[in-house]
Design a protein around this motif. Structure first.
Motif, PDB file in Angstrom:
ATOM      1  N   PHE A 124      -7.558 -13.580  18.392  1.00 36.77           N
ATOM      2  CA  PHE A 124      -6.256 -14.200  18.156  1.00 36.77           C
ATOM      3  C   PHE A 124      -6.348 -15.669  18.544  1.00 36.77           C
ATOM      4  O   PHE A 124      -6.882 -16.023  19.604  1.00 36.77           O
ATOM      5  CB  PHE A 124      -5.178 -13.502  18.989  1.00 36.77           C
ATOM      6  CG  PHE A 124      -3.836 -14.197  18.987  1.00 36.77           C
ATOM      7  CD1 PHE A 124      -2.871 -13.863  18.048  1.00 36.77           C
ATOM      8  CD2 PHE A 124      -3.542 -15.183  19.929  1.00 36.77           C
ATOM      9  CE1 PHE A 124      -1.632 -14.499  18.049  1.00 36.77           C
ATOM     10  CE2 PHE A 124      -2.303 -15.820  19.927  1.00 36.77           C
ATOM     11  CZ  PHE A 124      -1.353 -15.477  18.983  1.00 36.77           C
ATOM     12  N   LEU A 125      -5.818 -16.544  17.688  1.00 40.66           N
ATOM     13  CA  LEU A 125      -5.794 -17.976  17.956  1.00 40.66           C
ATOM     14  C   LEU A 125      -4.400 -18.512  17.624  1.00 40.66           C
ATOM     15  O   LEU A 125      -3.860 -18.222  16.550  1.00 40.66           O
ATOM     16  CB  LEU A 125      -6.837 -18.703  17.107  1.00 40.66           C
ATOM     17  CG  LEU A 125      -6.834 -20.242  17.170  1.00 40.66           C
ATOM     18  CD1 LEU A 125      -7.182 -20.734  18.561  1.00 40.66           C
ATOM     19  CD2 LEU A 125      -7.804 -20.807  16.142  1.00 40.66           C
ATOM     20  N   GLY A 126      -3.824 -19.278  18.542  1.00 41.86           N
ATOM     21  CA  GLY A 126      -2.476 -19.786  18.315  1.00 41.86           C
ATOM     22  C   GLY A 126      -2.326 -21.255  18.672  1.00 41.86           C
ATOM     23  O   GLY A 126      -3.261 -21.889  19.196  1.00 41.86           O
ATOM     24  N   PHE A 127      -1.163 -21.787  18.381  1.00 45.50           N
ATOM     25  CA  PHE A 127      -0.831 -23.180  18.704  1.00 45.50           C
ATOM     26  C   PHE A 127       0.686 -23.283  18.829  1.00 45.50           C
ATOM     27  O   PHE A 127       1.421 -22.709  18.027  1.00 45.50           O
ATOM     28  CB  PHE A 127      -1.322 -24.127  17.602  1.00 45.50           C
ATOM     29  CG  PHE A 127      -0.654 -25.468  17.622  1.00 45.50           C
ATOM     30  CD1 PHE A 127      -1.100 -26.457  18.476  1.00 45.50           C
ATOM     31  CD2 PHE A 127       0.446 -25.729  16.809  1.00 45.50           C
ATOM     32  CE1 PHE A 127      -0.459 -27.694  18.513  1.00 45.50           C
ATOM     33  CE2 PHE A 127       1.086 -26.966  16.836  1.00 45.50           C
ATOM     34  CZ  PHE A 127       0.615 -27.956  17.689  1.00 45.50           C
ATOM     35  N   ASN A 128       1.159 -23.986  19.838  1.00 51.79           N
ATOM     36  CA  ASN A 128       2.579 -24.324  19.889  1.00 51.79           C
ATOM     37  C   ASN A 128       2.785 -25.624  20.646  1.00 51.79           C
ATOM     38  O   ASN A 128       1.954 -26.018  21.478  1.00 51.79           O
ATOM     39  CB  ASN A 128       3.428 -23.191  20.478  1.00 51.79           C
ATOM     40  CG  ASN A 128       3.055 -22.858  21.898  1.00 51.79           C
ATOM     41  OD1 ASN A 128       3.194 -23.685  22.789  1.00 51.79           O
ATOM     42  ND2 ASN A 128       2.562 -21.642  22.124  1.00 51.79           N
TER      43      ASN A 128
END
Length: 202
Positions: free
Chosen positions: A69-73
């Motif tokens: 899982f890879l995210g950005f915020n």
């Protein structure tokens, strides 16, 4: 004759349920749009619409998916111009505040098929990169740090096709990371997020 027809009908119903229970994609790719709100932060307390995530998981048992899982915020907040007292005097300025988060986890989902919906419970464990930025006048203060991350999630997958190989994905999650930033007196980073996206079999 009637008993024979009833037997055939029951067999067809049973086979239909059995076939439906077996329809689980071997792998799922997921793209989500994410909205979040920071928790316990004196730096920024406004919600953010700037987030996204991606995951790729393989089916390892009847109801269990696991993968990366890879995210950005990004959280941001503007403070109008005012006078701030300092040790050596005072400064009159407005402020721009930013928090950038990049979570990277190994994620496991437990999926529960239930009629028209598939419920899922998820746990991601890994690391998060966090950067704090404070901009005032012509200056900027920036500090970043890596930390350990725990990210539980819960939601539903809504099938978008009869073959059940693509889904509308909706849910909520909580993130806690151990990032410590001494300049901003921050001990840990936590936030709630709501996500909406699609799952599909690649």
């Amino acid at each position: 004759m009637i008993m024979k027809r009833i037997t055939i009908l029951l067999a067809m119903v049973f086979m239909g349920f059995f076939a439906k229970a077996q329809i689980m994609p071997d792998a799922l790719m997921q793209f989500n749009y994410e909205m979040g709100v920071p928790l316990g932060s004196d730096f920024i307390d406004e919600y953010s619409w700037a987030g996204m995530s991606f995951s790729y998981q393989k089916l390892i048992s009847d109801n269990l998916y696991t993968g990366v899982f890879l995210g950005f915020n990004r959280f941001d907040q503007y403070e109008p111009r005012k006078t701030y007292p300092l040790d050596y005097g005072a400064i009159n300025t407005d402020l721009w505040k930013y928090i950038w988060n990049v979570p990277i986890t190994w994620r496991t989902d437990y999926v529960i098929p239930s009629g028209s919906f598939d419920y899922f419970f998820s746990l991601g464990i890994g690391a998060q990169y966090t950067e704090y930025t404070l901009i005032f006048s012509k200056y900027a203060i920036v500090e970043d740090e890596w930390g350990f991350l725990v990210n539980p999630r819960v939601g539903v997958n809504i099938p978008m096709s009869i073959s059940r190989d693509s889904f509308l994905n909706l849910g909520v999650g909580y993130s806690y990371a151990t990032n410590k930033l001494s300049t901003f007196d921050t001990n840990g980073q936590q936030y709630l997020h709501v996500f909406l996206g699609i799952n599909f079999e690649p």
